[in-house]
Design a protein around this motif. Structure first.
Motif, PDB file in Angstrom:
ATOM      1  N   LEU A   1      -4.120   3.055   1.963  1.00 35.21           N
ATOM      2  CA  LEU A   1      -5.187   2.691   1.040  1.00 35.21           C
ATOM      3  C   LEU A   1      -6.069   3.890   0.723  1.00 35.21           C
TER       4      LEU A   1
ATOM      5  N   SER B   1       0.832  -1.212   0.000  1.00 36.45           N
ATOM      6  CA  SER B   1       0.000   0.000   0.000  1.00 36.45           C
ATOM      7  C   SER B   1       0.862   1.256   0.000  1.00 36.45           C
TER       8      SER B   1
ATOM      9  N   SER C   1      -4.122   6.261  -1.586  1.00 34.27           N
ATOM     10  CA  SER C   1      -4.017   5.692  -2.942  1.00 34.27           C
ATOM     11  C   SER C   1      -5.342   5.778  -3.679  1.00 34.27           C
TER      12      SER C   1
END
Length: 373
Positions: free
Chosen positions: A363, A276, A366
């Motif tokens: 996460l 991640s 992203s």
């Protein structure tokens, strides 16, 4: 000569336009010097906390306690005073060592010393015992050096340098484990970190070559594309783990706890967490060149400030604060706990919570900033 000068100037200009080459040639050595100079010349005295177990309760043991309390960077833990309780605190990661003052220490500090107490002892010699944690080898060595210096001073004051007080060491583990047993989990943690963050480079390459753009136009859902990339990294993480553990067991004689469910769980969590982080790097890197630079900038502080190669105690206070928020600190600590039963830096639940927090944050970042073209 003119052609040589012209060509040399052209090559120099070409070099200065290559930002990656400039970073590795000029900026990286400077950062390396600053980093290691700060670690080893640091801004503070290493601090250690040891449990104090006085089984003698004499005036001499009281003087020894006062001498140790006067040393900079050394704190005596005096709350329980029993060996079992102090060892329990050490196994929970609260203490760096436990020092036991045996009965008879006060007698050894007088001219009428008692007979030898064990193999290798001098007549009238009393042996103090320092319980150490082999998973923090540098810390244990530093404690031995500090305490041996105090004992040498005691011997000089009592008997003009003759050995009337000595120091033995014992491990807190229930089984004898070699130092390499604690180094192997650190290497595995580093390998998982590199596997994850280097996932950013092929992603940026695929974006530059418009591969991600083409895949994005297919009927495949985006989550399938992402999950396939993560699955590949997990397979590679499993291969890394098998190879490193196999070499550790077969070649180096490492003894594992055989707690495989927790080992597999920590390895999987660590691999996904650093993948991640790799996606975060890929979200902000526009070119493969910038991805390489950003990966290096992330990788090296993680390697050298997370207690993988250097104990946190030798770092200045402000660098220790940085280390306590780095995910590799907690992955290495978790792997040492579940693989070889190492004394924790923090409880295993905290390691898992910190890694999980990094995973969720990365996460989210992203998902917000990752670009397919």
């Amino acid at each position: 000569m003119r052609a040589l000068r012209t060509l040399s100037i052209a090559n120099l200009k070409s070099f200065t336009r290559d930002r990656a080459a400039l970073f590795w040639t000029l900026a990286f050595p400077i950062l390396f010097v600053i980093l290691f100079g700060t670690i080893f010349s640091g801004g503070g005295t290493p601090s250690y906390t040891i449990g104090w177990v006085d089984q003698d309760q004499s005036a001499a043991s009281g003087q020894l306690k006062s001498s140790l309390e006067g040393l900079p960077g050394l704190t005596l833990h005096l709350q329980s005073g029993t060996l079992d309780a102090e060892q329990a605190d050490m196994r929970q990661g609260h203490l760096d060592g436990v020092l036991v003052i045996p009965a008879g220490f006060g007698a050894a500090a007088t001219p009428a010393a008692s007979p030898a107490t064990g193999p290798g002892s001098s007549p009238g010699e009393t042996r103090l015992t320092l319980y150490i944690d082999p998973s923090h080898n540098s810390t244990a060595a530093a404690l031995q050096q500090v305490l041996q210096g105090v004992i040498d001073h005691v011997n000089l004051a009592i008997a003009g340098g003759s050995s009337v007080v000595g120091l033995d060491t014992q491990q807190v583990q229930t089984q004898e484990l070699s130092n390499v047993s604690y180094f192997v989990p650190s290497i595995l943690a580093m390998a998982l970190m590199q596997l994850g963050i280097f996932a950013s480079i092929p992603l940026v390459q695929q974006r530059e070559k418009l591969i991600l753009k083409r895949l994005n136009t297919t009927p495949l859902p985006r989550w399938t594309l992402v999950l396939s990339n993560v699955a590949v990294r997990l397979v590679l993480a499993a291969l890394q783990t098998i190879l490193i553990v196999a070499i550790g067991i077969q070649v180096l004689g490492v003894q594992l706890t055989n707690d495989w469910p927790r080992i597999v769980g920590v390895v999987a969590l660590g691999a996904i967490t650093f993948v991640s982080i790799g996606y975060v790097i890929a979200s902000f890197a526009r070119t493969e060149e910038s991805a390489n630079g950003m990966t290096s900038v992330v990788q090296f502080p993680l390697m050298f400030l997370s207690g993988i190669f250097f104990p946190l105690q030798i770092m200045p206070d402000w660098l220790r604060s940085v280390a306590t928020v780095m995910p590799l600190t907690y992955l290495g600590d978790a792997l040492r706990q579940v693989m070889v039963g190492g004394t924790p830096f923090v409880p295993l639940g905290v390691d898992v919570a910190v890694l999980g927090g990094w995973l969720l944050v990365c996460l989210g970042v992203s998902a917000r900033f990752f670009r397919w073209q």
